[in-house]
Design a protein around this motif. Structure first.
Motif, short mmCIF file in Angstrom:
data_model
loop_
_atom_site.label_atom_id
_atom_site.label_comp_id
_atom_site.label_asym_id
_atom_site.label_seq_id
_atom_site.Cartn_x
_atom_site.Cartn_y
_atom_site.Cartn_z
N ASN A 142 0.89 -1.19 0.15
CA ASN A 142 0.13 -0.04 0.09
C ASN A 142 0.82 1.39 0.09
OD1 ASN A 142 -2.66 -1.48 2.14
ND2 ASN A 142 -2.13 -1.71 0.32
N VAL A 143 2.07 1.23 0.86
CA VAL A 143 2.83 2.33 0.88
C VAL A 143 3.51 2.65 -0.52
CG1 VAL A 143 4.84 3.30 1.96
CG2 VAL A 143 3.31 2.30 3.37
N ALA A 144 3.99 1.51 -1.08
CA ALA A 144 4.63 1.46 -2.25
C ALA A 144 4.08 2.18 -3.69
CB ALA A 144 5.23 0.19 -2.71
N ASN A 145 2.64 1.81 -3.27
CA ASN A 145 1.75 2.16 -4.29
C ASN A 145 0.79 3.29 -4.02
OD1 ASN A 145 2.35 0.36 -6.83
ND2 ASN A 145 2.12 -1.19 -5.36
N ASN A 146 1.11 3.96 -3.10
CA ASN A 146 -0.02 4.64 -2.48
C ASN A 146 -1.38 4.41 -2.88
OD1 ASN A 146 -0.97 7.24 -1.10
ND2 ASN A 146 -0.17 8.77 -2.78
N GLY A 191 6.31 11.95 2.79
CA GLY A 191 5.52 12.18 1.82
C GLY A 191 6.12 11.71 0.32
N ALA A 192 7.36 11.98 0.29
CA ALA A 192 8.00 11.68 -1.26
C ALA A 192 7.98 9.80 -1.30
CB ALA A 192 9.33 12.32 -1.36
N PHE A 193 8.43 9.26 -0.14
CA PHE A 193 8.67 8.02 -0.29
C PHE A 193 7.41 7.14 -0.34
CE2 PHE A 193 9.12 3.52 1.28
CZ PHE A 193 10.17 3.36 1.11
N VAL A 194 6.30 7.68 0.05
CA VAL A 194 5.00 7.09 -0.45
C VAL A 194 4.71 7.05 -1.78
CG1 VAL A 194 2.71 6.79 0.16
CG2 VAL A 194 4.04 7.53 2.16
N GLY A 195 4.39 5.94 -2.40
CA GLY A 195 4.01 5.85 -3.93
C GLY A 195 5.45 5.90 -4.71
N SER A 196 6.44 5.61 -4.08
CA SER A 196 7.71 5.23 -4.87
C SER A 196 7.98 4.15 -5.49
CB SER A 196 8.89 5.94 -4.08
OG SER A 196 9.11 5.08 -3.01
N GLU A 197 6.98 3.31 -5.45
CA GLU A 197 7.00 1.87 -5.96
C GLU A 197 8.25 1.14 -5.94
OE1 GLU A 197 4.91 1.64 -9.78
OE2 GLU A 197 3.81 3.46 -9.54
N GLY A 408 -7.52 14.13 -17.52
CA GLY A 408 -7.51 13.27 -16.46
C GLY A 408 -5.94 12.76 -16.28
N VAL A 409 -5.74 11.74 -15.55
CA VAL A 409 -4.44 11.27 -15.00
C VAL A 409 -4.30 9.62 -15.43
CG1 VAL A 409 -4.00 12.94 -13.47
CG2 VAL A 409 -4.73 10.67 -12.78
N LEU A 410 -3.06 9.22 -15.48
CA LEU A 410 -2.68 7.82 -15.88
C LEU A 410 -3.11 6.79 -14.96
CD1 LEU A 410 0.84 8.48 -17.14
CD2 LEU A 410 -1.08 8.24 -18.72
N SER A 411 -3.05 7.13 -13.87
CA SER A 411 -3.43 6.10 -12.82
C SER A 411 -3.98 6.83 -11.57
CB SER A 411 -2.38 5.33 -12.39
OG SER A 411 -2.46 4.11 -11.25
N GLY A 412 -4.93 6.23 -10.83
CA GLY A 412 -5.48 6.79 -9.73
C GLY A 412 -4.99 6.03 -8.34
N GLU A 413 -4.63 4.91 -8.49
CA GLU A 413 -4.37 3.87 -7.46
C GLU A 413 -3.53 2.59 -7.83
OE1 GLU A 413 -8.17 3.25 -5.63
OE2 GLU A 413 -8.66 1.60 -7.11
N VAL B 124 -8.35 15.09 -7.87
CA VAL B 124 -8.10 14.45 -6.50
C VAL B 124 -7.19 13.37 -6.12
CG1 VAL B 124 -9.35 14.09 -4.41
CG2 VAL B 124 -9.91 16.01 -5.48
N LYS B 125 -7.55 12.25 -7.03
CA LYS B 125 -6.89 10.95 -6.94
C LYS B 125 -5.83 10.76 -8.10
CE LYS B 125 -8.32 6.35 -5.66
NZ LYS B 125 -9.86 5.65 -5.73
N ASN B 126 -4.74 10.51 -7.78
CA ASN B 126 -3.73 10.49 -8.88
C ASN B 126 -2.32 9.99 -8.19
OD1 ASN B 126 -1.73 11.23 -10.92
ND2 ASN B 126 -1.50 13.14 -10.40
N VAL B 127 -1.80 8.92 -8.72
CA VAL B 127 -0.59 8.08 -8.27
C VAL B 127 0.21 8.13 -9.74
CG1 VAL B 127 -1.44 6.85 -6.32
CG2 VAL B 127 -1.43 5.87 -8.59
N SER B 128 0.25 8.94 -10.48
CA SER B 128 0.92 8.99 -11.78
C SER B 128 2.35 9.54 -11.47
CB SER B 128 0.59 9.86 -12.79
OG SER B 128 -0.93 9.38 -12.95
N GLY B 129 3.40 8.55 -11.30
CA GLY B 129 4.75 9.15 -11.14
C GLY B 129 5.22 9.14 -9.72
N PHE B 130 6.21 9.78 -9.37
CA PHE B 130 6.65 10.10 -8.02
C PHE B 130 6.15 11.59 -7.61
CE2 PHE B 130 10.58 7.92 -9.77
CZ PHE B 130 10.08 6.68 -9.33
#
Lengths: 473, 286
Positions: A142-146, A191-197, A408-413, B124-130
């Motif tokens: 969960n942390v890796a992918n936010n 905060g920078a580390f969370v989602g750093s895959e 929009g954006v590439l990925s939400g979760e 509001v929701k976005n995990v695209s990249g660092f």
């Protein structure tokens, strides 16, 4: 396989927890996506010292290392490439401490999401991020992918629920980012580390925020004759100043698949169904329910079903959360997408999704977090059909492009991983990507922490950055 | 989209440079050329709960504009949006409404190379990249100068009421309330900010033994500390503590203990990667 590295790992961990036989390595060649790589070695550390030893050994031998939790990721983030060392954190699964007063807990990364919630239920608390995989996904993942989930609409994604994290960096150092003390001055490295895959280091302990259970919850199901009516209801609820605990949509094909599986009395002829949950104190809750029902009715809701008890609520949620299993009744394989669009663009982008999949001769089910515009088109197919994978990939490519084109954006979760790496330029220019690459270098100057994910590599790097078989990019 | 070309030109590519907003949170670094971010609200999208503005926009102007849509943005009052984000200190509503760093969704900033760089995205929701946005909040302009931002808004509650109780146990009050927006304690009196439906606010206040009051206490401004929230009962001196958060406002000055060397090394590595010559707000060590 690197025999010297294996020997070092066996000495640092134990021979039993360092695996190299081909059958076992085969189990770790991919995550829950279709993207396969190759693992050279898999090891199972029990302590931060063992993670540290594994990282130091891998770096000394210049072997890339990939942190892996439960392997439920959907973007190839934990897929090892080029015979990498897989460092599986599944055996680091203790809840270390719980602070019931200030509502936080320190946990090891292998603790499963739902297990954590179960361990704090008696305190009236839960861990808010609730991905569909919550029974099997780990906090480290969960942390890796936010990670997100239906209830992140009101409560925010994983980043909002991680107060601190202890990490092993590629230089072998162990550093605690954030922690019990909130908002210490200085860069928000947590905060920078969370989602750093897995590309900044490996989390070995996580301090999570626990959330109070709501005193009252109401769950309702509204059904619509058109997808547009449902989507407009979503926008209208938010515009009216309400943020429900969850606001989920399923389209007709999805409802039919789910109903055949759980028999919850879902309306089979509805074009779209909205599952709306509100939670909180009783007076505000009842006021919100009344307003949401009125908004739904104004937008053409044919029926409104309010769960009368906890069993009925659980049944409605079971429909939502088992959707991915239910589709096995239609076709044996599926490809789950994850993009976000502005809420007001939901009707237009959903129309495009239907048009794109129809043109490629594919079935699509939509089951998604409508409240935050997070689409999850689910393409179902039988991969034994000749040429079907090419069509699945082509349709997926178009869906991602349509979402970004709609603002929009590439990925939400789900994250970027390998799956969407080469789409990053759709959202980010060279200077934007260079800044992200700079962040990565600051945390991992060796470049050995889960390489070749997230950031598109310069073409000059040759075949190592080739996306492997199974990716639809 | 706001044109950041002129702002980027002002930042340039070399030489020490500093940025200031309204100067309410410290102002510019001395001995450098001074730049200002563009100001003005670009658009408000109430049904997306987002707003876009120049970083130089006053927080109070943004809050006033959003009030027309019955929404608000959770930034500390006063100064500019860019200043509030760059300093990254939340106000006393952090307990219930979340920290400042969760407000920023997308930023376009001018880098040390004088380039406009985008971080994050508009949803509001976005995990695209660092998550570069998390680094920018609290970086005090040392990694890049914010040009324009997209921040998340939230609906205004029907009722928002400060309440207090003299000689109360802060943790007893905290335990009784359901998701209060703020709970403060000065060693004697407990204050709480309750928001929501009027009947719920009244019921919550009564259950916790609180009565309505005019507002929170004045916060001592000698120093601001972050402590583990369990330890606030052992505080001394004149203070107001944020219960459940651990931020403490002291009348007495206080100097922060030296940070862990490994954390500092990592922070400096980030700074070095994004501003190798140290030209942005020189002298500020994050």
């Amino acid at each position: 396989m690197n025999a010297a590295l294996v020997a070092e790992l066996q000495a640092a961990l134990t021979p039993q927890r360092v695996r190299t036989n081909s059958t076992e390595l085969g189990l770790y060649k991919r995550d829950a996506s279709n993207i396969e790589g190759t693992a050279g070695i898999v090891c199972f550390p029990l302590t931060v010292e063992e993670v540290q030893a594994a990282v130091v050994a891998a770096v000394r031998h210049q072997v890339p290392f990939v942190a892996r939790g439960a392997g439920t990721g959907l973007a190839g983030g934990a897929t090892p490439l080029n015979d990498a060392l897989v460092i599986a954190t599944t055996k680091m699964n203790r809840v270390l401490s719980i602070d019931p007063v200030n509502r936080s807990a320190w946990v090891e990364p292998g603790v499963l999401n739902l297990d954590l919630t179960r361990q704090v239920t008696h305190l009236g608390l839960h861990f808010a991020p609730d991905p569909s995989s919550q029974q099997s996904c780990s906090i480290g993942g969960n942390v890796a992918n936010n990670s997100g989930g239906p209830h992140c609409l009101a409560d925010g994604v994983t980043a909002a629920h991680v107060l601190g994290v202890e990490v092993v960096l590629s230089d072998g150092s162990v550093v605690q980012l954030g922690g019990d003390e909130a908002e210490v001055d200085g860069l928000d490295l947590r905060g920078a580390f969370v989602g750093s895959e897995g590309m900044f280091g490996i989390a070995t302990k996580v301090c999570v925020r626990l959330t109070q259970n709501a005193p009252a919850v109401r769950t309702m199901l509204m059904d619509f004759a058109s997808v547009d009516d449902g989507a407009q209801t979503v926008s209208a609820i938010i515009a009216a100043g309400m943020v429900p605990a969850a606001l989920e949509m399923m389209d007709q094909l999805c409802v039919q698949a789910v109903e055949a599986y759980i028999h919850a009395g879902l309306p089979l002829d509805a074009a779209a169904v909205l599952l709306v949950e509100v939670a909180g104190l009783p007076a505000g809750l009842e006021a919100d329910v009344a307003r949401i029902v009125a908004i739904g009715t104004e937008h053409g809701a044919r029926t409104v079903r309010i769960a009368q008890d906890e069993d009925e609520r659980a049944l409605l949620w079971k429909g939502r959360k088992t959707a991915f299993g239910a589709i096995a009744r239609i076709k044996p394989n599926y490809y789950l997408h994850d993009t976000v669009v502005p809420r007001r663009m939901l009707p237009a982008v959903l129309r495009q999704v239907y048009e794109i999949t129809a043109r490629h001769g594919l079935l699509v089910l939509n089951v998604f977090h409508a409240g935050d515009g997070n689409l999850h088109p689910l393409l179902v197919f039988d991969k034994r059909e000749p040429g079907v994978m090419e069509r699945v990939h082509a349709a997926g490519d178009e869906i991602v492009r349509a979402s970004v084109a709609a603002g929009g954006v590439l990925s939400g979760e789900h994250g970027i991983g390998l799956e969407k790496r080469d789409f990053m330029p759709l959202m980010f220019g060279p200077a934007d990507l260079a800044a992200q690459a700079a962040m990565r270098r600051a945390f991992d100057p060796t470049g050995l922490a889960n390489p070749f994910k997230v950031l598109p590599s310069p073409a000059a790097c040759g075949d190592v950055q080739h996306v492997p078989e199974g990716a639809w990019v | 989209m706001i044109d950041l070309g002129e702002f980027a030109d002002a930042v340039g590519r070399d030489g020490p440079v500093t940025i200031t907003g309204a100067g309410t949170r410290g102002g510019p670094v001395g001995g450098c050329s001074v730049v200002h971010a563009p100001a003005g609200i670009e658009w408000v999208q109430p049904d997306e709960m987002i707003v876009s503005c120049g970083a130089g926009t006053p927080v109070d102007e943004l809050v006033a504009a959003l009030r027309e849509h019955r929404q608000t943005v959770v930034l500390p009052a006063g100064g500019t949006v860019g200043g509030a984000l760059s300093v990254g200190r939340s106000d006393v509503r952090r307990l219930g409404l979340g920290p400042v760093r969760d407000v920023l969704l997308q930023a376009r900033y001018v880098s040390a190379l004088g380039e406009v760089v985008k971080a994050g995205g508009p949803t509001v929701k976005n995990v695209s990249g660092f998550d570069l946005c998390r680094l920018l909040v609290g970086a005090r302009g040392t990694l890049g100068f914010l040009g324009d931002v997209i921040v998340r808004t939230r609906p205004l509650p029907p009722v928002s009421q400060w309440c207090s109780a003299p000689a109360a146990d802060p943790f007893a009050v905290f335990r009784t309330l359901y998701r209060p927006v703020s709970v403060l304690w000065d060693g004697h009196t407990v204050w709480a900010l309750l928001e929501g439906h009027g009947a719920d606010v009244s019921q919550q206040a009564a259950a916790a033994g609180l009565t309505a009051c005019d507002g929170p206490p004045a916060l001592p401004s000698g120093s601001r500390r972050a402590v583990a929230p369990t330890t606030i009962t052992s505080l001394t001196g004149t203070f107001v503590a944020e219960v459940g958060v651990g931020v403490v406002h002291h009348a007495e000055p206080w100097s922060a203990p030296a940070r862990d060397g490994r954390v500092l090394a990592l922070a400096r590595a980030v700074k070095h990667e994004l501003d190798p010559t140290g030209r942005l707000n020189p002298g500020i060590d994050v």
